[in-house]
Design an enzyme around this catalytic site. Structure first.
Site, PDB file in Angstrom:
ATOM      1  N   SER A   8       0.839  -1.197   0.000  1.00  0.00           N
ATOM      2  CA  SER A   8       0.000   0.000   0.000  1.00  0.00           C
ATOM      3  C   SER A   8       0.872   1.244   0.000  1.00  0.00           C
ATOM      4  CB  SER A   8      -0.896   0.027   1.232  1.00  0.00           C
ATOM      5  OG  SER A   8      -1.573   1.265   1.333  1.00  0.00           O
ATOM      6  N   TYR A  32      -1.581  -1.457  10.537  1.00  0.00           N
ATOM      7  CA  TYR A  32      -1.654  -1.772   9.104  1.00  0.00           C
ATOM      8  C   TYR A  32      -0.365  -1.347   8.398  1.00  0.00           C
ATOM      9  CZ  TYR A  32      -3.659  -1.660   4.325  1.00  0.00           C
ATOM     10  OH  TYR A  32      -3.918  -1.830   2.979  1.00  0.00           O
TER      11      TYR A  32
HETATM   12  N1  NAP Z   1      -8.781  -0.820  -1.202  1.00  0.00           N
HETATM   13  C1  NAP Z   1      -7.780   0.016  -0.981  1.00  0.00           C
HETATM   14  O1  NAP Z   1      -7.960   1.232  -0.931  1.00  0.00           O
HETATM   15  C2  NAP Z   1      -6.375  -0.533  -0.834  1.00  0.00           C
HETATM   16  C3  NAP Z   1      -5.309   0.385  -0.900  1.00  0.00           C
HETATM   17  C4  NAP Z   1      -4.003  -0.080  -0.784  1.00  0.00           C
HETATM   18  C5  NAP Z   1      -3.779  -1.444  -0.614  1.00  0.00           C
HETATM   19  N2  NAP Z   1      -4.827  -2.300  -0.525  1.00  0.00           N
HETATM   20  C6  NAP Z   1      -4.530  -3.728  -0.333  1.00  0.00           C
HETATM   21  O2  NAP Z   1      -5.026  -4.451  -1.433  1.00  0.00           O
HETATM   22  C7  NAP Z   1      -5.369  -5.780  -1.032  1.00  0.00           C
HETATM   23  C8  NAP Z   1      -6.781  -6.103  -1.477  1.00  0.00           C
HETATM   24  O3  NAP Z   1      -7.660  -5.174  -0.848  1.00  0.00           O
HETATM   25  P1  NAP Z   1      -9.169  -4.958  -1.356  1.00  0.00           P
HETATM   26  O4  NAP Z   1      -9.434  -3.513  -1.274  1.00  0.00           O
HETATM   27  O5  NAP Z   1      -9.393  -5.688  -2.629  1.00  0.00           O
HETATM   28  O6  NAP Z   1      -9.948  -5.698  -0.144  1.00  0.00           O
HETATM   29  P2  NAP Z   1     -11.441  -6.287  -0.103  1.00  0.00           P
HETATM   30  O7  NAP Z   1     -12.284  -5.655  -1.127  1.00  0.00           O
HETATM   31  O8  NAP Z   1     -11.848  -6.206   1.335  1.00  0.00           O
HETATM   32  O9  NAP Z   1     -11.220  -7.841  -0.485  1.00  0.00           O
HETATM   33  C9  NAP Z   1     -10.404  -8.606   0.355  1.00  0.00           C
HETATM   34  C10 NAP Z   1     -10.172  -9.978  -0.250  1.00  0.00           C
HETATM   35  O10 NAP Z   1      -9.206 -10.647   0.573  1.00  0.00           O
HETATM   36  C11 NAP Z   1      -9.797 -11.812   1.124  1.00  0.00           C
HETATM   37  N3  NAP Z   1      -9.268 -11.998   2.477  1.00  0.00           N
HETATM   38  C12 NAP Z   1      -9.342 -11.168   3.534  1.00  0.00           C
HETATM   39  N4  NAP Z   1      -8.715 -11.702   4.588  1.00  0.00           N
HETATM   40  C13 NAP Z   1      -8.234 -12.890   4.175  1.00  0.00           C
HETATM   41  C14 NAP Z   1      -7.506 -13.929   4.788  1.00  0.00           C
HETATM   42  N5  NAP Z   1      -7.140 -13.859   6.082  1.00  0.00           N
HETATM   43  N6  NAP Z   1      -7.180 -15.028   4.062  1.00  0.00           N
HETATM   44  C15 NAP Z   1      -7.544 -15.138   2.767  1.00  0.00           C
HETATM   45  N7  NAP Z   1      -8.249 -14.198   2.126  1.00  0.00           N
HETATM   46  C16 NAP Z   1      -8.588 -13.090   2.828  1.00  0.00           C
HETATM   47  C17 NAP Z   1     -11.291 -11.613   1.070  1.00  0.00           C
HETATM   48  O11 NAP Z   1     -11.949 -12.866   1.071  1.00  0.00           O
HETATM   49  P3  NAP Z   1     -13.371 -13.044   1.896  1.00  0.00           P
HETATM   50  O12 NAP Z   1     -14.366 -12.174   1.217  1.00  0.00           O
HETATM   51  O13 NAP Z   1     -13.659 -14.511   1.765  1.00  0.00           O
HETATM   52  O14 NAP Z   1     -13.090 -12.607   3.309  1.00  0.00           O
HETATM   53  C18 NAP Z   1     -11.399 -10.863  -0.253  1.00  0.00           C
HETATM   54  O15 NAP Z   1     -11.291 -11.764  -1.339  1.00  0.00           O
HETATM   55  C19 NAP Z   1      -5.142  -5.821   0.491  1.00  0.00           C
HETATM   56  O16 NAP Z   1      -3.892  -6.391   0.772  1.00  0.00           O
HETATM   57  C20 NAP Z   1      -5.158  -4.359   0.884  1.00  0.00           C
HETATM   58  O17 NAP Z   1      -4.425  -4.146   2.077  1.00  0.00           O
HETATM   59  C21 NAP Z   1      -6.122  -1.883  -0.641  1.00  0.00           C
END
Ligand code: NAP
Length: 262
Positions: free
Chosen positions: A141, A154
Protein backbone atom coordinates in the site's frame (compact mmCIF):
# COMPACT_ATOMS: atom_id res chain seq x y z
CA UNK A 1 0.57 -16.41 -19.36
CA UNK A 2 -0.43 -19.56 -21.23
CA UNK A 3 0.77 -22.66 -19.42
CA UNK A 4 1.24 -20.80 -16.14
CA UNK A 5 -0.61 -21.41 -12.88
CA UNK A 6 -1.35 -18.40 -10.71
CA UNK A 7 -2.50 -18.39 -7.09
CA UNK A 8 -4.20 -15.15 -6.09
CA UNK A 9 -4.85 -14.80 -2.37
CA UNK A 10 -8.00 -12.83 -1.67
CA UNK A 11 -8.90 -13.43 -5.31
CA UNK A 12 -12.63 -13.49 -4.72
CA UNK A 13 -13.31 -9.76 -4.31
CA UNK A 14 -11.81 -6.33 -4.97
CA UNK A 15 -8.26 -6.04 -6.22
CA UNK A 16 -7.64 -9.79 -6.10
CA UNK A 17 -10.72 -10.56 -8.19
CA UNK A 18 -9.56 -8.15 -10.88
CA UNK A 19 -6.08 -9.70 -10.79
CA UNK A 20 -7.54 -13.21 -11.09
CA UNK A 21 -9.72 -12.21 -14.07
CA UNK A 22 -6.83 -10.42 -15.77
CA UNK A 23 -4.33 -13.27 -15.37
CA UNK A 24 -6.93 -15.77 -16.59
CA UNK A 25 -7.72 -13.58 -19.59
CA UNK A 26 -3.99 -13.54 -20.33
CA UNK A 27 -4.00 -17.36 -20.36
CA UNK A 28 -3.04 -18.50 -16.85
CA UNK A 29 -4.95 -21.13 -14.90
CA UNK A 30 -5.96 -19.30 -11.74
CA UNK A 31 -6.45 -20.51 -8.17
CA UNK A 32 -8.86 -18.07 -6.50
CA UNK A 33 -8.15 -18.10 -2.78
CA UNK A 34 -10.59 -16.68 -0.25
CA UNK A 35 -11.28 -16.61 3.49
CA UNK A 36 -15.04 -17.06 4.03
CA UNK A 37 -17.20 -15.63 1.22
CA UNK A 38 -17.65 -18.78 -0.86
CA UNK A 39 -20.32 -17.15 -3.04
CA UNK A 40 -17.97 -14.35 -4.09
CA UNK A 41 -15.24 -16.88 -4.90
CA UNK A 42 -17.65 -18.99 -6.94
CA UNK A 43 -18.76 -15.87 -8.81
CA UNK A 44 -15.17 -14.96 -9.65
CA UNK A 45 -14.51 -18.47 -10.94
CA UNK A 46 -17.73 -18.36 -12.98
CA UNK A 47 -16.74 -15.01 -14.49
CA UNK A 48 -13.36 -16.43 -15.52
CA UNK A 49 -14.92 -19.54 -17.02
CA UNK A 50 -17.57 -17.52 -18.85
CA UNK A 51 -14.73 -15.62 -20.52
CA UNK A 52 -13.12 -18.91 -21.59
CA UNK A 53 -10.55 -19.16 -18.80
CA UNK A 54 -9.65 -21.79 -16.22
CA UNK A 55 -10.06 -21.26 -12.47
CA UNK A 56 -10.87 -23.03 -9.21
CA UNK A 57 -11.73 -21.60 -5.78
CA UNK A 58 -9.81 -22.55 -2.62
CA UNK A 59 -10.85 -21.56 0.89
CA UNK A 60 -7.78 -20.95 3.04
CA UNK A 61 -7.42 -18.04 5.46
CA UNK A 62 -3.82 -16.90 4.94
CA UNK A 63 -3.47 -16.42 8.69
CA UNK A 64 -4.32 -20.11 9.29
CA UNK A 65 -1.00 -22.04 9.13
CA UNK A 66 -2.63 -25.44 8.52
CA UNK A 67 -4.75 -24.13 5.65
CA UNK A 68 -1.73 -22.42 4.12
CA UNK A 69 0.42 -25.55 4.36
CA UNK A 70 -2.24 -27.61 2.59
CA UNK A 71 -2.92 -25.14 -0.22
CA UNK A 72 -0.03 -25.79 -2.68
CA UNK A 73 -0.81 -29.50 -3.03
CA UNK A 74 -4.51 -28.82 -3.57
CA UNK A 75 -3.78 -26.34 -6.36
CA UNK A 76 -1.08 -28.58 -7.88
CA UNK A 77 -3.53 -31.49 -8.09
CA UNK A 78 -6.14 -29.40 -9.92
CA UNK A 79 -4.24 -26.84 -11.96
CA UNK A 80 -0.56 -27.79 -11.81
CA UNK A 81 2.31 -26.37 -9.76
CA UNK A 82 2.03 -22.68 -8.95
CA UNK A 83 4.57 -20.50 -10.76
CA UNK A 84 2.95 -17.15 -9.94
CA UNK A 85 1.82 -16.10 -6.48
CA UNK A 86 -0.06 -12.84 -6.07
CA UNK A 87 -0.14 -12.20 -2.34
CA UNK A 88 -3.06 -9.83 -2.12
CA UNK A 89 -5.34 -10.93 0.73
CA UNK A 90 -5.58 -8.28 3.42
CA UNK A 91 -7.66 -6.54 6.01
CA UNK A 92 -7.54 -3.06 7.51
CA UNK A 93 -6.64 -2.26 11.09
CA UNK A 94 -8.99 -0.75 13.64
CA UNK A 95 -7.62 2.74 13.19
CA UNK A 96 -6.47 3.29 16.77
CA UNK A 97 -3.53 5.44 17.80
CA UNK A 98 -0.28 3.82 18.90
CA UNK A 99 -1.12 4.97 22.41
CA UNK A 100 -4.27 2.84 22.36
CA UNK A 101 -3.15 -0.22 20.37
CA UNK A 102 -2.31 -3.46 22.16
CA UNK A 103 0.00 -6.21 20.91
CA UNK A 104 -2.83 -8.41 19.69
CA UNK A 105 -3.89 -5.88 17.05
CA UNK A 106 -0.34 -5.66 15.68
CA UNK A 107 -0.07 -9.45 15.70
CA UNK A 108 -3.44 -9.84 13.93
CA UNK A 109 -2.30 -7.59 11.10
CA UNK A 110 1.17 -9.13 10.92
CA UNK A 111 -0.35 -12.62 10.64
CA UNK A 112 -2.56 -11.64 7.71
CA UNK A 113 -0.16 -9.38 5.81
CA UNK A 114 3.27 -10.88 6.56
CA UNK A 115 3.54 -14.14 8.49
CA UNK A 116 0.79 -15.92 6.54
CA UNK A 117 2.09 -14.80 3.14
CA UNK A 118 5.65 -15.81 4.07
CA UNK A 119 4.44 -19.23 5.21
CA UNK A 120 2.67 -19.56 1.86
CA UNK A 121 5.85 -18.59 0.02
CA UNK A 122 7.80 -21.21 1.98
CA UNK A 123 5.22 -23.85 1.13
CA UNK A 124 5.31 -22.89 -2.56
CA UNK A 125 9.08 -22.51 -2.93
CA UNK A 126 9.75 -26.03 -4.25
CA UNK A 127 7.26 -25.44 -7.08
CA UNK A 128 8.39 -21.84 -7.66
CA UNK A 129 12.06 -22.84 -7.84
CA UNK A 130 11.35 -25.70 -10.21
CA UNK A 131 9.49 -23.50 -12.67
CA UNK A 132 12.44 -21.78 -14.33
CA UNK A 133 10.55 -18.48 -14.48
CA UNK A 134 8.38 -17.80 -11.47
CA UNK A 135 7.00 -14.69 -9.79
CA UNK A 136 5.77 -13.44 -6.48
CA UNK A 137 3.91 -10.14 -6.59
CA UNK A 138 2.87 -8.73 -3.23
CA UNK A 139 0.14 -6.13 -2.89
CA UNK A 140 1.26 -3.57 -0.33
CA UNK A 141 0.00 0.00 0.00
CA UNK A 142 1.03 3.59 -0.58
CA UNK A 143 0.30 3.99 3.12
CA UNK A 144 3.86 2.85 3.86
CA UNK A 145 5.11 6.24 2.63
CA UNK A 146 2.47 8.25 4.45
CA UNK A 147 2.44 6.62 7.91
CA UNK A 148 -0.76 8.42 8.91
CA UNK A 149 -2.06 8.72 12.47
CA UNK A 150 -4.21 5.75 13.45
CA UNK A 151 -2.65 3.41 10.93
CA UNK A 152 0.37 1.94 12.73
CA UNK A 153 -0.74 -1.70 12.81
CA UNK A 154 -1.65 -1.77 9.10
CA UNK A 155 1.29 0.39 8.03
CA UNK A 156 3.78 -1.68 10.02
CA UNK A 157 2.44 -4.89 8.51
CA UNK A 158 2.72 -3.57 4.95
CA UNK A 159 6.20 -2.15 5.62
CA UNK A 160 7.31 -5.52 6.99
CA UNK A 161 5.83 -7.27 3.97
CA UNK A 162 7.80 -4.98 1.67
CA UNK A 163 11.05 -5.58 3.57
CA UNK A 164 10.57 -9.34 3.36
CA UNK A 165 9.71 -9.14 -0.35
CA UNK A 166 12.85 -7.16 -1.19
CA UNK A 167 14.95 -9.64 0.77
CA UNK A 168 13.27 -12.61 -0.91
CA UNK A 169 13.97 -11.07 -4.31
CA UNK A 170 17.72 -11.18 -3.67
CA UNK A 171 17.69 -14.59 -2.01
CA UNK A 172 15.71 -16.36 -4.74
CA UNK A 173 17.11 -14.66 -7.85
CA UNK A 174 19.45 -17.62 -8.40
CA UNK A 175 16.37 -19.86 -8.61
CA UNK A 176 14.68 -17.78 -11.30
CA UNK A 177 12.16 -16.21 -8.94
CA UNK A 178 11.16 -12.55 -9.45
CA UNK A 179 9.64 -10.78 -6.47
CA UNK A 180 8.02 -7.39 -6.84
CA UNK A 181 5.75 -5.07 -4.87
CA UNK A 182 2.66 -3.20 -6.06
CA UNK A 183 1.63 -0.36 -3.77
CA UNK A 184 -1.82 1.11 -4.54
CA UNK A 185 -3.30 4.27 -3.14
CA UNK A 186 -7.04 4.24 -2.49
CA UNK A 187 -8.80 1.62 -4.66
CA UNK A 188 -12.55 1.37 -5.28
CA UNK A 189 -13.30 -1.89 -3.45
CA UNK A 190 -15.27 -2.92 -0.37
CA UNK A 191 -12.20 -2.16 1.74
CA UNK A 192 -11.76 1.20 0.02
CA UNK A 193 -15.41 2.05 0.66
CA UNK A 194 -15.02 1.25 4.37
CA UNK A 195 -11.81 3.28 4.62
CA UNK A 196 -13.52 6.28 3.10
CA UNK A 197 -16.58 5.90 5.31
CA UNK A 198 -14.34 5.82 8.37
CA UNK A 199 -12.15 8.75 7.44
CA UNK A 200 -13.68 11.06 4.86
CA UNK A 201 -16.50 12.57 6.85
CA UNK A 202 -19.31 10.46 5.44
CA UNK A 203 -18.24 10.75 1.80
CA UNK A 204 -18.58 7.82 -0.57
CA UNK A 205 -15.96 6.58 -3.01
CA UNK A 206 -17.99 7.87 -5.93
CA UNK A 207 -18.01 11.38 -4.44
CA UNK A 208 -14.22 11.35 -4.27
CA UNK A 209 -13.65 10.62 -7.96
CA UNK A 210 -13.52 14.24 -9.05
CA UNK A 211 -10.80 15.14 -6.56
CA UNK A 212 -8.55 12.22 -7.51
CA UNK A 213 -5.81 12.00 -10.14
CA UNK A 214 -7.22 11.48 -13.65
CA UNK A 215 -10.69 12.22 -12.29
CA UNK A 216 -11.22 8.95 -10.49
CA UNK A 217 -10.21 6.80 -7.58
CA UNK A 218 -8.14 3.82 -8.83
CA UNK A 219 -10.15 0.82 -9.97
CA UNK A 220 -9.10 -2.76 -9.18
CA UNK A 221 -8.26 -3.19 -12.88
CA UNK A 222 -5.63 -0.44 -12.58
CA UNK A 223 -3.78 -2.60 -10.07
CA UNK A 224 -4.39 -5.81 -12.00
CA UNK A 225 -2.73 -4.41 -15.12
CA UNK A 226 0.44 -3.62 -13.17
CA UNK A 227 0.50 -7.08 -11.58
CA UNK A 228 0.10 -8.66 -15.02
CA UNK A 229 2.96 -6.57 -16.39
CA UNK A 230 5.31 -7.51 -13.54
CA UNK A 231 4.59 -11.21 -14.09
CA UNK A 232 4.97 -10.94 -17.87
CA UNK A 233 7.94 -11.71 -20.09
CA UNK A 234 8.35 -7.94 -20.57
CA UNK A 235 9.30 -7.62 -16.89
CA UNK A 236 11.62 -10.62 -16.83
CA UNK A 237 14.59 -8.46 -15.83
CA UNK A 238 12.74 -6.67 -13.03
CA UNK A 239 12.91 -7.89 -9.45
CA UNK A 240 12.90 -6.39 -5.97
CA UNK A 241 11.01 -3.34 -7.22
CA UNK A 242 8.07 -1.40 -5.83
CA UNK A 243 5.55 0.20 -8.16
CA UNK A 244 3.14 2.80 -6.77
CA UNK A 245 -0.31 2.72 -8.35
CA UNK A 246 -1.68 5.97 -6.94
CA UNK A 247 -2.11 8.23 -9.95
CA UNK A 248 1.16 9.94 -9.14
CA UNK A 249 -0.29 12.26 -6.57
CA UNK A 250 -0.54 12.72 -2.86
CA UNK A 251 -4.31 13.13 -2.96
CA UNK A 252 -5.04 9.43 -3.06
CA UNK A 253 -2.57 8.76 -0.30
CA UNK A 254 -4.29 11.11 2.10
CA UNK A 255 -7.46 9.04 2.13
CA UNK A 256 -5.96 5.60 1.54
CA UNK A 257 -3.56 6.26 4.33
CA UNK A 258 -6.22 6.27 6.99
CA UNK A 259 -5.76 2.78 8.33
CA UNK A 260 -9.30 3.12 9.69
CA UNK A 261 -12.28 0.84 9.14
CA UNK A 262 -12.25 -2.94 9.20
N1 NAP B 1 -8.78 -0.82 -1.20
C1 NAP B 1 -7.78 0.02 -0.98
O1 NAP B 1 -7.96 1.23 -0.93
C2 NAP B 1 -6.38 -0.53 -0.83
C3 NAP B 1 -5.31 0.39 -0.90
C4 NAP B 1 -4.00 -0.08 -0.78
C5 NAP B 1 -3.78 -1.44 -0.61
N2 NAP B 1 -4.83 -2.30 -0.53
C6 NAP B 1 -4.53 -3.73 -0.33
O2 NAP B 1 -5.03 -4.45 -1.43
C7 NAP B 1 -5.37 -5.78 -1.03
C8 NAP B 1 -6.78 -6.10 -1.48
O3 NAP B 1 -7.66 -5.17 -0.85
P1 NAP B 1 -9.17 -4.96 -1.36
O4 NAP B 1 -9.43 -3.51 -1.27
O5 NAP B 1 -9.39 -5.69 -2.63
O6 NAP B 1 -9.95 -5.70 -0.14
P2 NAP B 1 -11.44 -6.29 -0.10
O7 NAP B 1 -12.28 -5.66 -1.13
O8 NAP B 1 -11.85 -6.21 1.33
O9 NAP B 1 -11.22 -7.84 -0.48
C9 NAP B 1 -10.40 -8.61 0.36
C10 NAP B 1 -10.17 -9.98 -0.25
O10 NAP B 1 -9.21 -10.65 0.57
C11 NAP B 1 -9.80 -11.81 1.12
N3 NAP B 1 -9.27 -12.00 2.48
C12 NAP B 1 -9.34 -11.17 3.53
N4 NAP B 1 -8.71 -11.70 4.59
C13 NAP B 1 -8.23 -12.89 4.18
C14 NAP B 1 -7.51 -13.93 4.79
N5 NAP B 1 -7.14 -13.86 6.08
N6 NAP B 1 -7.18 -15.03 4.06
C15 NAP B 1 -7.54 -15.14 2.77
N7 NAP B 1 -8.25 -14.20 2.13
C16 NAP B 1 -8.59 -13.09 2.83
C17 NAP B 1 -11.29 -11.61 1.07
O11 NAP B 1 -11.95 -12.87 1.07
P3 NAP B 1 -13.37 -13.04 1.90
O12 NAP B 1 -14.37 -12.17 1.22
O13 NAP B 1 -13.66 -14.51 1.77
O14 NAP B 1 -13.09 -12.61 3.31
C18 NAP B 1 -11.40 -10.86 -0.25
O15 NAP B 1 -11.29 -11.76 -1.34
C19 NAP B 1 -5.14 -5.82 0.49
O16 NAP B 1 -3.89 -6.39 0.77
C20 NAP B 1 -5.16 -4.36 0.88
O17 NAP B 1 -4.43 -4.15 2.08
C21 NAP B 1 -6.12 -1.88 -0.64
Amino acid sequence: MSGRTALVTGGSRGVGRAVALRLAADGAAVAVNYRRDADAAAEAVAAIEAAGGTARAYRAPVDDPDAVAALPALVRADLGPVDLLVSNAGTASRGTAVADTADEEYLRLLRVHVLGPLALVRALLPDLRAAGRADVVVVSSAIVDAAPPGGAAYTMAKAALEAAARTLAREERAHGLRVNIVAPGLVATDMGERLVAATAGGATLAELDASYPFGRVARPEDVAGVVAFLASADAGYVTGQRLLVDGGGPDSRIVAASGGGR
